[in-house]
Design a protein around this motif. Sequence first.
Motif, PDB file in Angstrom:
ATOM      1  N   UNK A  93      -0.134   4.256 -12.139  1.00 43.60           N
ATOM      2  CA  UNK A  93      -0.509   2.925 -12.625  1.00 43.60           C
ATOM      3  C   UNK A  93      -0.898   2.011 -11.470  1.00 43.60           C
ATOM      4  N   UNK A  94      -0.210   2.117 -10.346  1.00 46.50           N
ATOM      5  CA  UNK A  94      -0.537   1.272  -9.197  1.00 46.50           C
ATOM      6  C   UNK A  94      -1.898   1.649  -8.613  1.00 46.50           C
ATOM      7  N   UNK A 114      -8.678  -1.761 -10.081  1.00 47.69           N
ATOM      8  CA  UNK A 114      -9.038  -2.954 -10.862  1.00 47.69           C
ATOM      9  C   UNK A 114      -9.068  -4.197  -9.969  1.00 47.69           C
ATOM     10  N   UNK A 115      -8.079  -4.325  -9.086  1.00 49.67           N
ATOM     11  CA  UNK A 115      -8.013  -5.485  -8.201  1.00 49.67           C
ATOM     12  C   UNK A 115      -9.180  -5.502  -7.223  1.00 49.67           C
ATOM     13  N   UNK A 116      -9.491  -4.354  -6.627  1.00 49.17           N
ATOM     14  CA  UNK A 116     -10.606  -4.275  -5.677  1.00 49.17           C
ATOM     15  C   UNK A 116     -11.929  -4.592  -6.366  1.00 49.17           C
ATOM     16  N   UNK A 117     -12.083  -4.114  -7.591  1.00 46.27           N
ATOM     17  CA  UNK A 117     -13.301  -4.401  -8.355  1.00 46.27           C
ATOM     18  C   UNK A 117     -13.452  -5.899  -8.574  1.00 46.27           C
ATOM     19  N   UNK A 118     -12.365  -6.547  -8.968  1.00 45.45           N
ATOM     20  CA  UNK A 118     -12.398  -7.986  -9.222  1.00 45.45           C
ATOM     21  C   UNK A 118     -12.728  -8.766  -7.953  1.00 45.45           C
ATOM     22  N   UNK A 119     -12.175  -8.355  -6.830  1.00 43.78           N
ATOM     23  CA  UNK A 119     -12.455  -9.031  -5.566  1.00 43.78           C
ATOM     24  C   UNK A 119     -13.934  -8.936  -5.212  1.00 43.78           C
ATOM     25  N   UNK A 132      -7.312  -9.975   0.336  1.00 40.98           N
ATOM     26  CA  UNK A 132      -7.244 -10.045  -1.112  1.00 40.98           C
ATOM     27  C   UNK A 132      -6.309  -9.007  -1.699  1.00 40.98           C
ATOM     28  N   UNK A 133      -6.350  -7.807  -1.167  1.00 44.98           N
ATOM     29  CA  UNK A 133      -5.458  -6.750  -1.645  1.00 44.98           C
ATOM     30  C   UNK A 133      -4.008  -7.059  -1.266  1.00 44.98           C
ATOM     31  N   UNK A 134      -3.812  -7.576  -0.054  1.00 50.54           N
ATOM     32  CA  UNK A 134      -2.456  -7.955   0.357  1.00 50.54           C
ATOM     33  C   UNK A 134      -1.891  -9.029  -0.572  1.00 50.54           C
ATOM     34  N   UNK A 135      -2.725  -9.986  -0.952  1.00 53.91           N
ATOM     35  CA  UNK A 135      -2.271 -11.076  -1.816  1.00 53.91           C
ATOM     36  C   UNK A 135      -1.866 -10.570  -3.189  1.00 53.91           C
ATOM     37  N   UNK A 136      -2.350  -9.389  -3.537  1.00 57.40           N
ATOM     38  CA  UNK A 136      -2.016  -8.795  -4.835  1.00 57.40           C
ATOM     39  C   UNK A 136      -0.977  -7.678  -4.708  1.00 57.40           C
ATOM     40  N   UNK A 137      -0.289  -7.638  -3.568  1.00 60.19           N
ATOM     41  CA  UNK A 137       0.825  -6.725  -3.413  1.00 60.19           C
ATOM     42  C   UNK A 137       0.516  -5.375  -2.818  1.00 60.19           C
ATOM     43  N   UNK A 138      -0.708  -5.172  -2.333  1.00 60.46           N
ATOM     44  CA  UNK A 138      -1.062  -3.891  -1.719  1.00 60.46           C
ATOM     45  C   UNK A 138      -0.984  -4.029  -0.208  1.00 60.46           C
ATOM     46  N   UNK A 139      -0.076  -3.291   0.385  1.00 62.70           N
ATOM     47  CA  UNK A 139       0.209  -3.432   1.807  1.00 62.70           C
ATOM     48  C   UNK A 139      -0.803  -2.662   2.645  1.00 62.70           C
TER      49      UNK A 139
END
Length: 229
Positions: free
Chosen positions: A96-97, A103-108, A172-179
């Motif tokens: 799921x992650x 999904x997050x990268x696409x939105x960014x 942007x990815x860091x802000x959404x919890x991806x380290x």
Amino acid sequence: MYKLVLHVKHFKKGNLSKLENHNSRRYLHDNNKNIRPELSKNNIQFIDHKGTLTQDVKARTNQRSNNKRAIRSDANLISEIVVGADDKYFQTLTDQKKIDFGRTATKLIQERYGKENVLRSYLHLDEVDDNGIQHPGLHVDLVPMTKNGKLSSDALWDRKELFDFHTYMAKGLQANGFQLERGEEYSRTKHLDPNVYKATMAKFVKNTNDKSLELNCAVKEIEKYKKIS
């Protein structure tokens, strides 16, 4: 912290069908030996569409505001952004992650370049190397349109934008919890498994007349790639 890996490559009109067939896995007899057809059902498509990529590109370019001049026959019509990370990073994520990552990268990317210009986004979860390690990758296809409505991959992806985009995606990815952190600006380190990297790059070069531009390579190297493309 793990490293973010980004690539941008460009496609002309004659390569759009091949690009779409590969990313959608429409034809599974692909040259990439790491693709496991039995896993292709797990791939995720984040953007719905009705037409073919060629049709959607034509529709979008016809809408551009700066359309007084005809599009050159050799113009780059799609800039594909491939978003990945250190191989070990994805091993730390649940299924799921991984989907959330795509999904997050696409939105960014949509937010930076315009939702109307981003035509396709596929998360590939069916590529596994000989050691059984999965190599997820997000493929986002956008029409290289500048803010003033000009269709130009060179104008959109200038030297500054290549580096700024890499930083933007990492933050942007860091802000959404991806380290994930961006690679060193002047480093040519390849964070993918060498065999996977070579196979992938060979595929890119075969499918397009343009060289893949690595966002974490030196300025001089970028200029060299642009000159020989």
